[in-house]
Write an enzyme that holds these catalytic residues in place. Structure first.
Site, PDB file in Angstrom:
ATOM      1  N   ARG A 106     102.043  37.644   8.152  1.00  0.00           N
ATOM      2  CA  ARG A 106     101.343  36.990   7.046  1.00  0.00           C
ATOM      3  C   ARG A 106     100.385  37.982   6.420  1.00  0.00           C
ATOM      4  O   ARG A 106      99.559  38.552   7.120  1.00  0.00           O
ATOM      5  CB  ARG A 106     100.480  35.857   7.642  1.00  0.00           C
ATOM      6  CG  ARG A 106     100.876  34.533   7.287  1.00  0.00           C
ATOM      7  CD  ARG A 106     100.007  33.429   7.787  1.00  0.00           C
ATOM      8  NE  ARG A 106      98.698  33.635   8.365  1.00  0.00           N
ATOM      9  CZ  ARG A 106      97.752  32.717   8.401  1.00  0.00           C
ATOM     10  NH1 ARG A 106      97.966  31.532   7.851  1.00  0.00           N
ATOM     11  NH2 ARG A 106      96.600  32.938   8.974  1.00  0.00           N
ATOM     12  N   THR A 110      96.769  37.093   0.924  1.00  0.00           N
ATOM     13  CA  THR A 110      97.511  36.066   0.170  1.00  0.00           C
ATOM     14  C   THR A 110      98.071  34.971   1.079  1.00  0.00           C
ATOM     15  O   THR A 110      98.455  33.904   0.589  1.00  0.00           O
ATOM     16  CB  THR A 110      98.707  36.700  -0.559  1.00  0.00           C
ATOM     17  OG1 THR A 110      99.609  37.220   0.441  1.00  0.00           O
ATOM     18  CG2 THR A 110      98.259  37.841  -1.462  1.00  0.00           C
ATOM     19  N   ASP A 202      93.832  33.857  16.804  1.00  0.00           N
ATOM     20  CA  ASP A 202      95.052  34.594  16.446  1.00  0.00           C
ATOM     21  C   ASP A 202      95.963  34.660  17.664  1.00  0.00           C
ATOM     22  O   ASP A 202      95.682  35.378  18.630  1.00  0.00           O
ATOM     23  CB  ASP A 202      94.679  36.008  15.960  1.00  0.00           C
ATOM     24  CG  ASP A 202      95.897  36.723  15.386  1.00  0.00           C
ATOM     25  OD1 ASP A 202      96.931  36.824  16.088  1.00  0.00           O
ATOM     26  OD2 ASP A 202      95.822  37.173  14.235  1.00  0.00           O
ATOM     27  N   ASP A 205      97.355  38.174  18.746  1.00  0.00           N
ATOM     28  CA  ASP A 205      96.330  39.027  19.361  1.00  0.00           C
ATOM     29  C   ASP A 205      95.989  38.539  20.770  1.00  0.00           C
ATOM     30  O   ASP A 205      95.757  39.348  21.674  1.00  0.00           O
ATOM     31  CB  ASP A 205      95.056  39.035  18.498  1.00  0.00           C
ATOM     32  CG  ASP A 205      95.208  39.940  17.284  1.00  0.00           C
ATOM     33  OD1 ASP A 205      96.090  40.814  17.303  1.00  0.00           O
ATOM     34  OD2 ASP A 205      94.453  39.755  16.318  1.00  0.00           O
TER      35      ASP A 205
HETATM   36  C1  PRP Z   1     100.937  34.012  12.804  1.00  0.00           C
HETATM   37  C2  PRP Z   1     101.712  33.001  13.599  1.00  0.00           C
HETATM   38  C3  PRP Z   1     102.728  32.524  12.593  1.00  0.00           C
HETATM   39  C4  PRP Z   1     101.966  32.571  11.290  1.00  0.00           C
HETATM   40  C5  PRP Z   1     101.523  31.188  10.948  1.00  0.00           C
HETATM   41  O1  PRP Z   1     101.607  35.216  12.763  1.00  0.00           O
HETATM   42  O2  PRP Z   1     102.283  33.514  14.773  1.00  0.00           O
HETATM   43  O3  PRP Z   1     103.888  33.338  12.518  1.00  0.00           O
HETATM   44  O4  PRP Z   1     100.824  33.406  11.523  1.00  0.00           O
HETATM   45  O5  PRP Z   1     100.921  31.150   9.720  1.00  0.00           O
HETATM   46  P1  PRP Z   1     101.529  30.407   8.452  1.00  0.00           P
HETATM   47  O6  PRP Z   1     101.991  29.061   8.929  1.00  0.00           O
HETATM   48  O7  PRP Z   1     100.354  30.292   7.515  1.00  0.00           O
HETATM   49  O8  PRP Z   1     102.626  31.233   7.876  1.00  0.00           O
HETATM   50  P2  PRP Z   1     100.974  36.543  12.118  1.00  0.00           P
HETATM   51  O9  PRP Z   1     101.387  36.656  10.675  1.00  0.00           O
HETATM   52  O10 PRP Z   1      99.516  36.574  12.401  1.00  0.00           O
HETATM   53  O11 PRP Z   1     101.747  37.708  12.863  1.00  0.00           O
HETATM   54  P3  PRP Z   1     101.784  38.103  14.411  1.00  0.00           P
HETATM   55  O12 PRP Z   1     102.647  37.077  15.111  1.00  0.00           O
HETATM   56  O13 PRP Z   1     102.402  39.445  14.380  1.00  0.00           O
HETATM   57  O14 PRP Z   1     100.370  38.111  14.959  1.00  0.00           O
HETATM   58  N1  URA Z   2      98.086  32.422  12.870  1.00  0.00           N
HETATM   59  C1  URA Z   2      97.419  32.397  14.057  1.00  0.00           C
HETATM   60  O1  URA Z   2      97.719  33.183  14.958  1.00  0.00           O
HETATM   61  N2  URA Z   2      96.440  31.487  14.207  1.00  0.00           N
HETATM   62  C2  URA Z   2      96.107  30.620  13.235  1.00  0.00           C
HETATM   63  O2  URA Z   2      95.180  29.790  13.447  1.00  0.00           O
HETATM   64  C3  URA Z   2      96.812  30.668  12.019  1.00  0.00           C
HETATM   65  C4  URA Z   2      97.809  31.578  11.867  1.00  0.00           C
END
Ligand code: PRP
Ligand code: URA
Length: 211
Positions: A106, A110, A202, A205
């Site tokens: 994400r 944005t 997160d 993380d």
């Molecule tokens: C997080 C999570 C989802 C997304 C959710 O991933 O694991 O994939 O955000 O958000 P949304 O519903 O608003 O799209 P992130 O983009 O942080 O990537 P990561 O898994 O690499 O930490």
């Molecule tokens: N992605 C995450 O990992 N946590 C949130 O709360 C939203 C998006």
């Protein structure tokens, strides 16, 4: 409240384990183990409609026709990164499942998801799919992942998440009304940075210890 395709777990073990995960003092090791355990528990619900057939066996006492899985082809598709944490929980319940990976992040400004990787089993269009990701926030990532799977010909798709925001559930059910959503919990709302509140922070993380 959200329609018959949205299944929110009402099991005390899921609620208890999620509370430990939400605690900011929970270690990376414990967090990772809990993602896997809850993944297993939600898989139990998400596979409730798997078709059965009968198998003729001999028990120590007699011959009998007994239920056995009809052998439906199945694939689990984690949304990278955080979705990886849920894969082994699903595989412990459905060991023969194949695994496809879809990489997505994400944009922090944005909140729009970007696909950076997609590697699926060759016969993915013939398989029932469970897309897994711990967080359903705006729903952008899940909607995009489901779009990608449909482009590959998949028709029977489920989405499994640990924590959902109402906004994410709305986005997925509007874009893909044919997809069942299985959620460990539905939280209050999203904050101005698109994080689920109260949420668990997160997820990527916290699973991988990258912050
Ligand atoms: C997080 C999570 C989802 C997304 C959710 O991933 O694991 O994939 O955000 O958000 P949304 O519903 O608003 O799209 P992130 O983009 O942080 O990537 P990561 O898994 O690499 O930490
Ligand atoms: N992605 C995450 O990992 N946590 C949130 O709360 C939203 C998006």
């Amino acid at each position: 409240m959200y329609g018959e395709r949205v299944h929110v777990m009402d099991h005390p073990l899921v609620a208890h384990k999620l509370t430990i995960m939400r605690d900011k003092n929970t270690s990376v090791k414990d967090f990772r183990e809990l993602v896997s355990e809850i993944g297993m528990l939600i898989t139990y619900e998400a596979t409730r409609d798997l078709p059965l057939t009968t198998k003729h066996i001999e028990t120590p006492l007699c011959e009998a026709d007994m239920p056995t899985l009809a052998g439906k082809k199945f694939a689990v598709v984690p949304i990278l990164r955080a979705g990886l944490g849920l894969v082994d929980g699903v595989l412990r319940m459905v060991p023969s499942a194949r695994v496809g990976h879809i990489g997505m992040y994400r944009d922090e400004e944005t909140l729009i998801p970007h696909v950076y990787f997609c590697k699926m089993p060759k016969d993915i269009a013939d398989r029932d799919i469970i897309i897994v990701d711990p967080m359903l926030a705006t729903g952008g990532s899940a909607v995009e992942a489901i779009d990608e799977m449909k482009k590959l010909g998949c028709r029977n798709i489920k989405l499994m998440v640990l924590v959902a925001a109402p906004e994410g559930i709305k986005a997925v059910t509007e874009a893909h009304p044919d997809v069942d959503i299985y959620a460990g919990a539905v939280d209050s709302h999203l904050n101005e940075r698109g994080y689920i509140v109260p949420g668990l922070g997160d997820a990527g993380d916290r699973i991988f210890g990258t912050k």
